[in-house]
Motif scaffolding. Structure first.
Motif, PDB file in Angstrom:
ATOM      1  N   ASP A 162      25.311  24.739 -27.851  1.00 17.06           N
ATOM      2  CA  ASP A 162      26.091  23.505 -27.989  1.00 17.06           C
ATOM      3  C   ASP A 162      27.508  23.800 -28.478  1.00 17.06           C
ATOM      4  OD1 ASP A 162      23.941  21.962 -27.184  1.00 17.06           O
ATOM      5  OD2 ASP A 162      23.269  21.503 -29.222  1.00 17.06           O
ATOM      6  N   HIS A 163      27.620  24.732 -29.438  1.00 18.67           N
ATOM      7  CA  HIS A 163      28.949  25.065 -29.944  1.00 18.67           C
ATOM      8  C   HIS A 163      29.787  25.724 -28.856  1.00 18.67           C
ATOM      9  CE1 HIS A 163      32.004  26.078 -32.934  1.00 18.67           C
ATOM     10  NE2 HIS A 163      32.074  27.289 -32.368  1.00 18.67           N
ATOM     11  N   ALA A 164      29.184  26.640 -28.109  1.00 11.94           N
ATOM     12  CA  ALA A 164      29.923  27.315 -27.035  1.00 11.94           C
ATOM     13  C   ALA A 164      30.417  26.315 -26.001  1.00 11.94           C
ATOM     14  CB  ALA A 164      29.032  28.373 -26.385  1.00 11.94           C
ATOM     15  N   ILE A 165      29.590  25.337 -25.671  1.00 12.88           N
ATOM     16  CA  ILE A 165      30.006  24.320 -24.705  1.00 12.88           C
ATOM     17  C   ILE A 165      31.156  23.492 -25.257  1.00 12.88           C
ATOM     18  CG2 ILE A 165      29.269  22.203 -23.533  1.00 12.88           C
ATOM     19  CD1 ILE A 165      26.469  23.490 -23.310  1.00 12.88           C
ATOM     20  N   SER A 166      31.093  23.177 -26.560  1.00 11.37           N
ATOM     21  CA  SER A 166      32.160  22.370 -27.152  1.00 11.37           C
ATOM     22  C   SER A 166      33.493  23.120 -27.165  1.00 11.37           C
ATOM     23  CB  SER A 166      31.781  21.953 -28.576  1.00 11.37           C
ATOM     24  OG  SER A 166      31.809  23.065 -29.467  1.00 11.37           O
ATOM     25  N   VAL A 167      33.435  24.437 -27.261  1.00 15.71           N
ATOM     26  CA  VAL A 167      34.657  25.250 -27.304  1.00 15.71           C
ATOM     27  C   VAL A 167      35.135  25.624 -25.906  1.00 15.71           C
ATOM     28  CG1 VAL A 167      35.638  27.472 -28.053  1.00 15.71           C
ATOM     29  CG2 VAL A 167      34.138  26.170 -29.588  1.00 15.71           C
ATOM     30  N   MET A 168      34.211  26.045 -25.026  1.00 20.61           N
ATOM     31  CA  MET A 168      34.576  26.637 -23.738  1.00 20.61           C
ATOM     32  C   MET A 168      34.427  25.689 -22.557  1.00 20.61           C
ATOM     33  SD  MET A 168      32.529  30.242 -24.266  1.00 20.61           S
ATOM     34  CE  MET A 168      33.285  31.099 -22.889  1.00 20.61           C
ATOM     35  N   GLY A 169      33.536  24.693 -22.697  1.00 22.38           N
ATOM     36  CA  GLY A 169      33.220  23.834 -21.570  1.00 22.38           C
ATOM     37  C   GLY A 169      31.940  24.288 -20.884  1.00 22.38           C
ATOM     38  N   ILE A 170      31.336  23.383 -20.143  1.00 22.59           N
ATOM     39  CA  ILE A 170      30.033  23.620 -19.530  1.00 22.59           C
ATOM     40  C   ILE A 170      30.067  24.712 -18.472  1.00 22.59           C
ATOM     41  CG2 ILE A 170      30.336  21.877 -17.713  1.00 22.59           C
ATOM     42  CD1 ILE A 170      27.088  22.554 -19.727  1.00 22.59           C
ATOM     43  N   ASP A 171      31.243  25.040 -17.931  1.00 25.31           N
ATOM     44  CA  ASP A 171      31.337  26.006 -16.831  1.00 25.31           C
ATOM     45  C   ASP A 171      31.404  27.459 -17.294  1.00 25.31           C
ATOM     46  OD1 ASP A 171      31.406  24.013 -14.814  1.00 25.31           O
ATOM     47  OD2 ASP A 171      33.534  23.680 -15.225  1.00 25.31           O
ATOM     48  N   HIS A 172      31.235  27.710 -18.584  1.00 20.36           N
ATOM     49  CA  HIS A 172      31.484  29.072 -19.082  1.00 20.36           C
ATOM     50  C   HIS A 172      30.392  29.572 -20.025  1.00 20.36           C
ATOM     51  CE1 HIS A 172      35.484  28.856 -17.314  1.00 20.36           C
ATOM     52  NE2 HIS A 172      35.533  27.617 -17.791  1.00 20.36           N
ATOM     53  N   VAL A 173      29.185  29.052 -19.882  1.00 26.04           N
ATOM     54  CA  VAL A 173      28.100  29.424 -20.795  1.00 26.04           C
ATOM     55  C   VAL A 173      26.834  29.749 -20.007  1.00 26.04           C
ATOM     56  CG1 VAL A 173      28.983  28.026 -22.703  1.00 26.04           C
ATOM     57  CG2 VAL A 173      27.391  27.011 -21.051  1.00 26.04           C
ATOM     58  N   GLY A 174      25.901  30.439 -20.674  1.00 20.25           N
ATOM     59  CA  GLY A 174      24.621  30.772 -20.068  1.00 20.25           C
ATOM     60  C   GLY A 174      23.714  31.416 -21.096  1.00 20.25           C
ATOM     61  N   LEU A 175      22.687  32.126 -20.614  1.00 22.49           N
ATOM     62  CA  LEU A 175      21.680  32.725 -21.472  1.00 22.49           C
ATOM     63  C   LEU A 175      21.481  34.190 -21.114  1.00 22.49           C
ATOM     64  CD1 LEU A 175      19.455  32.177 -23.667  1.00 22.49           C
ATOM     65  CD2 LEU A 175      17.860  31.844 -21.755  1.00 22.49           C
ATOM     66  N   GLY A 176      21.639  35.070 -22.122  1.00 27.46           N
ATOM     67  CA  GLY A 176      21.340  36.491 -21.984  1.00 27.46           C
ATOM     68  C   GLY A 176      20.430  36.886 -23.128  1.00 27.46           C
ATOM     69  N   THR A 177      19.134  36.929 -22.905  1.00 27.59           N
ATOM     70  CA  THR A 177      18.154  36.932 -23.989  1.00 27.59           C
ATOM     71  C   THR A 177      18.179  38.184 -24.864  1.00 27.59           C
ATOM     72  OG1 THR A 177      16.418  37.945 -22.627  1.00 27.59           O
ATOM     73  CG2 THR A 177      16.598  35.519 -22.601  1.00 27.59           C
ATOM     74  N   ASP A 178      18.488  39.332 -24.286  1.00 28.43           N
ATOM     75  CA  ASP A 178      18.320  40.623 -24.967  1.00 28.43           C
ATOM     76  C   ASP A 178      16.849  40.910 -25.261  1.00 28.43           C
ATOM     77  OD1 ASP A 178      19.322  43.039 -25.819  1.00 28.43           O
ATOM     78  OD2 ASP A 178      19.968  42.352 -27.774  1.00 28.43           O
ATOM     79  N   PHE A 179      15.944  40.334 -24.446  1.00 29.99           N
ATOM     80  CA  PHE A 179      14.528  40.647 -24.590  1.00 29.99           C
ATOM     81  C   PHE A 179      14.306  42.151 -24.465  1.00 29.99           C
ATOM     82  CE2 PHE A 179      13.001  36.266 -22.892  1.00 29.99           C
ATOM     83  CZ  PHE A 179      13.011  35.751 -24.171  1.00 29.99           C
ATOM     84  N   ASP A 180      13.423  42.655 -25.289  1.00 28.97           N
ATOM     85  CA  ASP A 180      13.050  44.070 -25.370  1.00 28.97           C
ATOM     86  C   ASP A 180      14.169  44.945 -25.908  1.00 28.97           C
ATOM     87  OD1 ASP A 180      10.335  43.891 -24.559  1.00 28.97           O
ATOM     88  OD2 ASP A 180      11.006  43.550 -22.508  1.00 28.97           O
ATOM     89  N   GLY A 181      15.254  44.311 -26.352  1.00 32.96           N
ATOM     90  CA  GLY A 181      16.280  45.001 -27.107  1.00 32.96           C
ATOM     91  C   GLY A 181      16.419  44.356 -28.474  1.00 32.96           C
ATOM     92  N   ASP A 182      15.294  43.880 -29.003  1.00 27.76           N
ATOM     93  CA  ASP A 182      15.168  43.155 -30.273  1.00 27.76           C
ATOM     94  C   ASP A 182      15.506  41.680 -30.144  1.00 27.76           C
ATOM     95  OD1 ASP A 182      14.127  45.174 -31.791  1.00 27.76           O
ATOM     96  OD2 ASP A 182      16.078  45.899 -32.482  1.00 27.76           O
ATOM     97  N   GLY A 183      15.742  41.184 -28.929  1.00 28.43           N
ATOM     98  CA  GLY A 183      15.900  39.754 -28.729  1.00 28.43           C
ATOM     99  C   GLY A 183      14.549  39.069 -28.714  1.00 28.43           C
ATOM    100  N   GLY A 184      14.543  37.769 -28.970  1.00 28.44           N
ATOM    101  CA  GLY A 184      13.309  36.993 -29.005  1.00 28.44           C
ATOM    102  C   GLY A 184      13.160  36.289 -30.338  1.00 28.44           C
TER     103      GLY A 184
END
Length: 581
Positions: free
Chosen positions: A512-534
């Protein structure tokens, strides 16, 4: 003749009111078994119909192929009441006072509960069903409560007669259902409702996946809810028999409706996780095409979470001997996995490849490099990895390399080195995205200026919410968006919160913060699963439906959900690839 026999008028109504029946969630009910018959008390299915659902009975079969195919058709699950559990499924010998067991049901219901839980299908456990949740998911069931003094769980009254009250925790699902209703009585720290628990066995330890939300006066656990998902709950009583029981079924049908909507949305959109480190685990004999508990991403978990694609990176620790060969070995393994399972998985190099694989019913893997150390200081190695099909390269990791300074390095170059500038220019020419996750702030701004194409941060979060040098400041985020780039919120605990355990709510705050700063066209999800993400609620690929449910609850449009789930990142990928010389 009485109208009650006029079935033809109902048939006429079915074909004149609307060409198709309104879409309702399908709720499976586990069937009881006795006298060579699969049967069900009428209260279950009638309560589901009143709540707006479509009930179906699930026979007690332990064939996992049958169970999985059944679950594919369901939007919710009721674990119904019945005889006690055989304690040998918990590794215990039966007590002399153990009640009647039903061996025909035990194994099928343990299997269906675990498989439904893995898919985050909404579950309501009733009477025996609450015990099923505990038995299947890490809790413990007491074999018999008859030796508990003054217990007040009548075995003689009719089921439609409340026999005692239970105290409800105020921050629970049950509280949200009954708060202010005529069926509850408020107290200072809780409130009570009248129920009708009939049992010999009882949950005495809910396990780490559940918390206790209701107890009787004799301190027996009467209700539990999931600590991870708000769509799984068990009650010891029989709400289908009580006047005050309908809110529980209405809750289940509402959750099932949300689940159905989410699954159908995933059929229409493409879901891409832009960073996972699963290849780090391949040397430990991980079987990617089985449900392997060593990793957070495998074919089964991607299927359970309705995830279409992931970018698997070759992560290089620093220093690494023979770094090009090290990365090649990882890519060789990924390609071998795909070749051996080509019916289910495909490699992808472009956005079109991702959509093609989705339409073919396949999951997609894209290749990336995490740490430009893989180049070993030689620009010709970049050409080699371009031929292998990498879509991005993270310029550095947790230490300065010969390309740039790291966020956790020693500022060796005061930003991007001369060799690093050459690397960025060649990545632009070769159609490879520049990834600045892990980069020092000076490196970030240098690269942003040097690159002719938008850049990405494949797994980063917001420094304004969690002051960590790996996160981006608001100024960096604005600069990134101004150049057309994207930032993918990551699920690494320490990048979401400074102290304690992060949850899905923390990840959504960063989004939500990223969208408020950058706008909806510049955000997404990069989980870092199996690199200690989760994190709790988004602990593996199997739980990624929960991310979409959060987006729907925030009333994002389908178009915006697709942007967050990959099209923003793929827009940059397409733009970079289109400029390839």
């Amino acid at each position: 003749m009485s109208n009650r026999f006029d079935w033809q008028s109902l048939l006429t109504k079915a074909y004149t009111s609307f060409p198709e029946a309104p879409q309702k969630p399908v709720i499976g009910i586990t069937g009881n078994y006795g006298e060579l018959t699969c049967k069900l008390a009428e209260g279950y299915y009638k309560s589901i119909v009143r709540a707006g659902g479509v009930p179906v009975i699930i026979p007690p079969l332990s064939d996992t192929d049958v169970i999985i195919n059944t679950l594919e058709q369901l939007d919710g699950l009721v674990l119904s009441g019945g005889a006690d559990y055989d304690p040998r499924y918990a590794g215990e010998e039966p007590w002399p006072t153990l009640g009647t067991i039903n061996e025909e049901r035990d194994l099928p219901e343990l299997l269906i509960t675990q498989l439904a839980y893995n898919r985050q299908i909404p579950i309501l456990g009733i009477c025996r069903g609450i015990q099923t949740l505990a038995m299947a998911l890490g809790g413990h069931v007491r074999q018999d409560i008859s030796d508990i003094q003054d217990h007040n769980h009548s075995q003689e009254e009719d089921r439609n007669i409340p026999t005692h009250t239970v105290s409800i925790e105020k921050d629970s699902l049950l509280y949200s259902m009954y708060n202010g209703s005529p069926f509850s009585t408020s107290h200072s720290s809780s409130f009570t409702i009248a129920v009708n628990s009939f049992h010999h066995q009882a949950v005495d330890k809910p396990g780490p996946r559940f918390r206790i939300i209701a107890r009787s006066d004799d301190n027996i656990i009467e209700a539990i809810e999931s600590t991870e998902y708000k769509s799984i709950m068990g009650v010891q009583w029989h709400p289908e028999c009580l006047e005050n029981g309908q809110p529980i079924f209405s809750w289940l049908v509402k959750e099932a409706t949300c689940y159905r909507e989410t699954c159908r949305l995933h059929q229409r959109i493409l879901t891409l996780d832009t960073h996972c480190d699963t290849p780090m685990w391949f040397p430990k004999n991980v079987d990617f095409c089985s449900r392997d508990n060593q990793v957070l991403v495998d074919l089964h978990k991607m299927t359970e979470g309705h995830q279409d694609a992931t970018i698997m990176v070759a992560y290089l620790p620093q220093p690494t001997a023979h770094p090009r060969a090290f990365a090649d070995a990882i890519f060789d393994k990924i390609e071998a996995i795909v070749a051996e399972n080509s019916q289910y998985i495909g490699l992808a190099r472009t956005p079109d490849d991702l959509w093609r694989n989705k339409h073919l019913g396949k999951k997609s893997i894209m290749l990336g490099i995490e740490n430009g150390h893989a180049l070993d200081g030689k620009i010709e190695n970049l050409y080699h990895f371009a031929e292998r099909g990498i879509v991005y390269m993270t310029l550095c990791h947790n230490g300065d390399n010969d390309i740039c300074d790291s966020a956790r390095g020693s500022q060796t170059h005061n930003g991007v080195s001369a060799f690093g500038k050459q690397v960025i220019q060649e990545m632009n020419r070769l159609g490879i995205m520049v990834d600045l996750s892990h980069a020092h702030e000076k490196s970030f701004y240098d690269a942003l200026e040097m690159s002719r194409q938008p850049i990405v941060c494949s797994h980063s979060s917001c420094r304004a919410l969690c002051d960590h040098p790996r996160n981006l400041t608001d100024d960096q985020m604005r600069a990134l968006a101004a150049k057309g780039g994207v930032m993918q919120v990551t699920l690494y605990n320490g990048f979401l919160v400074k102290d304690g355990q992060a949850t899905i709510e923390d990840a959504m705050r960063h989004l939500d913060h990223a969208i408020s700063v950058m706008g909806i066209d510049h955000v997404g999800l990069g989980t870092d699963f199996d690199g200690d993400g989760g994190i709790c609620g988004l602990a593996s690929s199997s739980e990624l439906l929960n991310f979409t449910r959060q987006l729907l609850e925030r009333q994002f449009s389908e178009q915006d959900i697709q942007k967050i789930w990959g099209s923003n990142f793929l827009r940059v990928m397409q733009e970079v690839q289109n400029m390839k010389d």
